[in-house]
Design a protein around this motif. Structure first.
Motif, PDB file in Angstrom:
ATOM      1  N   TYR A 123       0.854  -1.180   0.000  1.00 30.59           N
ATOM      2  CA  TYR A 123       0.000   0.000   0.000  1.00 30.59           C
ATOM      3  C   TYR A 123       0.896   1.238   0.000  1.00 30.59           C
ATOM      4  O   TYR A 123       2.041   1.196   0.479  1.00 30.59           O
ATOM      5  CB  TYR A 123      -0.900  -0.001   1.233  1.00 30.59           C
ATOM      6  CG  TYR A 123      -2.228  -0.699   1.008  1.00 30.59           C
ATOM      7  CD1 TYR A 123      -2.268  -2.034   0.598  1.00 30.59           C
ATOM      8  CD2 TYR A 123      -3.440  -0.029   1.201  1.00 30.59           C
ATOM      9  CE1 TYR A 123      -3.480  -2.672   0.390  1.00 30.59           C
ATOM     10  CE2 TYR A 123      -4.660  -0.676   0.996  1.00 30.59           C
ATOM     11  CZ  TYR A 123      -4.683  -1.993   0.584  1.00 30.59           C
ATOM     12  OH  TYR A 123      -5.881  -2.630   0.381  1.00 30.59           O
ATOM     13  N   CYS A 175      -1.235  -1.078  11.862  1.00 29.72           N
ATOM     14  CA  CYS A 175      -0.459  -1.946  10.976  1.00 29.72           C
ATOM     15  C   CYS A 175       0.157  -3.111  11.752  1.00 29.72           C
ATOM     16  O   CYS A 175       0.939  -2.898  12.676  1.00 29.72           O
ATOM     17  CB  CYS A 175       0.632  -1.143  10.276  1.00 29.72           C
ATOM     18  SG  CYS A 175       1.631  -2.162   9.169  1.00 29.72           S
ATOM     19  N   PRO A 176      -0.191  -4.352  11.382  1.00 31.21           N
ATOM     20  CA  PRO A 176       0.291  -5.532  12.114  1.00 31.21           C
ATOM     21  C   PRO A 176       1.792  -5.774  11.976  1.00 31.21           C
ATOM     22  O   PRO A 176       2.370  -6.526  12.755  1.00 31.21           O
ATOM     23  CB  PRO A 176      -0.528  -6.677  11.513  1.00 31.21           C
ATOM     24  CG  PRO A 176      -0.887  -6.204  10.147  1.00 31.21           C
ATOM     25  CD  PRO A 176      -1.087  -4.717  10.272  1.00 31.21           C
ATOM     26  N   VAL A 177       2.396  -5.155  10.981  1.00 29.95           N
ATOM     27  CA  VAL A 177       3.835  -5.382  10.784  1.00 29.95           C
ATOM     28  C   VAL A 177       4.653  -4.103  10.978  1.00 29.95           C
ATOM     29  O   VAL A 177       5.823  -4.026  10.591  1.00 29.95           O
ATOM     30  CB  VAL A 177       4.114  -5.990   9.384  1.00 29.95           C
ATOM     31  CG1 VAL A 177       3.526  -7.387   9.285  1.00 29.95           C
ATOM     32  CG2 VAL A 177       3.570  -5.096   8.272  1.00 29.95           C
ATOM     33  N   ALA A 190       4.742  -1.248   9.533  1.00 30.32           N
ATOM     34  CA  ALA A 190       5.349  -0.743   8.297  1.00 30.32           C
ATOM     35  C   ALA A 190       5.142   0.761   8.125  1.00 30.32           C
ATOM     36  O   ALA A 190       5.731   1.374   7.242  1.00 30.32           O
ATOM     37  CB  ALA A 190       4.757  -1.475   7.090  1.00 30.32           C
ATOM     38  N   ILE A 191       4.293   1.365   8.990  1.00 28.11           N
ATOM     39  CA  ILE A 191       3.948   2.781   8.829  1.00 28.11           C
ATOM     40  C   ILE A 191       4.698   3.656   9.831  1.00 28.11           C
ATOM     41  O   ILE A 191       4.773   3.349  11.010  1.00 28.11           O
ATOM     42  CB  ILE A 191       2.433   2.982   9.007  1.00 28.11           C
ATOM     43  CG1 ILE A 191       1.661   2.080   8.024  1.00 28.11           C
ATOM     44  CG2 ILE A 191       2.067   4.458   8.787  1.00 28.11           C
ATOM     45  CD1 ILE A 191       0.150   2.095   8.241  1.00 28.11           C
ATOM     46  N   ILE A 211       4.645   4.303   4.149  1.00 29.18           N
ATOM     47  CA  ILE A 211       4.627   2.851   4.318  1.00 29.18           C
ATOM     48  C   ILE A 211       5.910   2.258   3.747  1.00 29.18           C
ATOM     49  O   ILE A 211       6.292   2.574   2.629  1.00 29.18           O
ATOM     50  CB  ILE A 211       3.407   2.245   3.589  1.00 29.18           C
ATOM     51  CG1 ILE A 211       2.112   2.710   4.266  1.00 29.18           C
ATOM     52  CG2 ILE A 211       3.493   0.723   3.560  1.00 29.18           C
ATOM     53  CD1 ILE A 211       0.843   2.354   3.503  1.00 29.18           C
ATOM     54  N   CYS A 242       5.217  -4.097   4.169  1.00 30.30           N
ATOM     55  CA  CYS A 242       3.762  -4.147   3.962  1.00 30.30           C
ATOM     56  C   CYS A 242       3.311  -5.471   3.361  1.00 30.30           C
ATOM     57  O   CYS A 242       3.889  -5.955   2.396  1.00 30.30           O
ATOM     58  CB  CYS A 242       3.359  -3.002   3.044  1.00 30.30           C
ATOM     59  SG  CYS A 242       1.598  -2.979   2.637  1.00 30.30           S
ATOM     60  N   THR A 243       2.247  -6.047   3.958  1.00 29.20           N
ATOM     61  CA  THR A 243       1.705  -7.320   3.487  1.00 29.20           C
ATOM     62  C   THR A 243       0.374  -7.154   2.765  1.00 29.20           C
ATOM     63  O   THR A 243      -0.345  -8.124   2.537  1.00 29.20           O
ATOM     64  CB  THR A 243       1.516  -8.293   4.662  1.00 29.20           C
ATOM     65  OG1 THR A 243       0.626  -7.699   5.612  1.00 29.20           O
ATOM     66  CG2 THR A 243       2.840  -8.603   5.349  1.00 29.20           C
ATOM     67  N   ASP A 244       0.025  -5.898   2.440  1.00 26.88           N
ATOM     68  CA  ASP A 244      -1.203  -5.646   1.679  1.00 26.88           C
ATOM     69  C   ASP A 244      -2.478  -6.010   2.435  1.00 26.88           C
ATOM     70  O   ASP A 244      -3.460  -6.393   1.819  1.00 26.88           O
ATOM     71  CB  ASP A 244      -1.191  -6.431   0.358  1.00 26.88           C
ATOM     72  CG  ASP A 244      -0.801  -5.565  -0.829  1.00 26.88           C
ATOM     73  OD1 ASP A 244      -0.931  -4.337  -0.741  1.00 26.88           O
ATOM     74  OD2 ASP A 244      -0.379  -6.138  -1.853  1.00 26.88           O
ATOM     75  N   CYS A 245      -2.458  -5.923   3.760  1.00 22.11           N
ATOM     76  CA  CYS A 245      -3.635  -6.363   4.514  1.00 22.11           C
ATOM     77  C   CYS A 245      -4.803  -5.389   4.432  1.00 22.11           C
ATOM     78  O   CYS A 245      -5.952  -5.753   4.617  1.00 22.11           O
ATOM     79  CB  CYS A 245      -3.264  -6.606   5.963  1.00 22.11           C
ATOM     80  SG  CYS A 245      -3.012  -5.087   6.912  1.00 22.11           S
ATOM     81  N   GLY A 246      -4.496  -4.108   4.196  1.00 19.03           N
ATOM     82  CA  GLY A 246      -5.560  -3.119   4.054  1.00 19.03           C
ATOM     83  C   GLY A 246      -6.055  -2.485   5.340  1.00 19.03           C
ATOM     84  O   GLY A 246      -6.962  -1.650   5.310  1.00 19.03           O
ATOM     85  N   ALA A 247      -5.496  -2.859   6.477  1.00 11.68           N
ATOM     86  CA  ALA A 247      -5.952  -2.324   7.765  1.00 11.68           C
ATOM     87  C   ALA A 247      -5.798  -0.804   7.834  1.00 11.68           C
ATOM     88  O   ALA A 247      -6.658  -0.108   8.381  1.00 11.68           O
ATOM     89  CB  ALA A 247      -5.181  -2.981   8.909  1.00 11.68           C
ATOM     90  N   CYS A 248      -4.729  -0.296   7.267  1.00 12.84           N
ATOM     91  CA  CYS A 248      -4.499   1.159   7.308  1.00 12.84           C
ATOM     92  C   CYS A 248      -5.578   1.895   6.544  1.00 12.84           C
ATOM     93  O   CYS A 248      -6.081   2.932   6.990  1.00 12.84           O
ATOM     94  CB  CYS A 248      -3.116   1.488   6.752  1.00 12.84           C
ATOM     95  SG  CYS A 248      -2.758   0.756   5.132  1.00 12.84           S
TER      96      CYS A 248
HETATM   97 FE1  SF4 Z   1       0.434  -2.176   7.258  1.00  4.62          FE
HETATM   98 FE2  SF4 Z   1      -1.536  -3.596   6.160  1.00  4.62          FE
HETATM   99 FE3  SF4 Z   1      -1.349  -0.990   5.642  1.00  4.62          FE
HETATM  100 FE4  SF4 Z   1       0.461  -2.654   4.632  1.00  4.62          FE
HETATM  101  S1  SF4 Z   1      -1.756  -2.603   4.103  1.00  4.62           S
HETATM  102  S2  SF4 Z   1       0.889  -0.705   5.635  1.00  4.62           S
HETATM  103  S3  SF4 Z   1       0.630  -4.209   6.236  1.00  4.62           S
HETATM  104  S4  SF4 Z   1      -1.789  -1.919   7.649  1.00  4.62           S
END
Ligand code: SF4
Ligand code: SF4
Length: 57
Positions: free
Chosen positions: A3, A19-21, A23-24, A33, A38-44
């Motif tokens: 992302y 962000c679980p990892v 990355a932000i 980011i 980033c694992t593309d989870c979309g939480a952000c």
């Molecule tokens: Fe973090 Fe997920 Fe957003 Fe990537 S998409 S920056 S892993 S919260």
């Protein structure tokens, strides 16, 4: 893939803790980011008030 936070970001910081990892982080003008993390989870994108994080092209 990762992302990317666009220029709409108002640096509210809401996404950073979601962000679980971790990355932000806060950059000079807006939050950024780390594409390598980033694992593309979309939480952000889910917590951003201005829809600044989007999947990279
Ligand atoms: Fe973090 Fe997920 Fe957003 Fe990537 S998409 S920056 S892993 S919260
Ligand atoms: Fe920027 Fe959105 Fe993150 Fe707030 S939640 S710091 S506006 S990308």
């Amino acid at each position: 893939m990762a992302y990317v936070i666009n220029s709409e970001c108002i640096s509210c910081g809401a996404c950073e803790g979601e962000c679980p990892v971790s990355a932000i982080s806060e950059g000079d003008d807006l939050f950024v980011i780390d594409a390598a993390l980033c694992t593309d989870c979309g939480a952000c994108a889910g917590v951003c008030p201005v829809e600044a994080p989007n999947p990279a092209e």
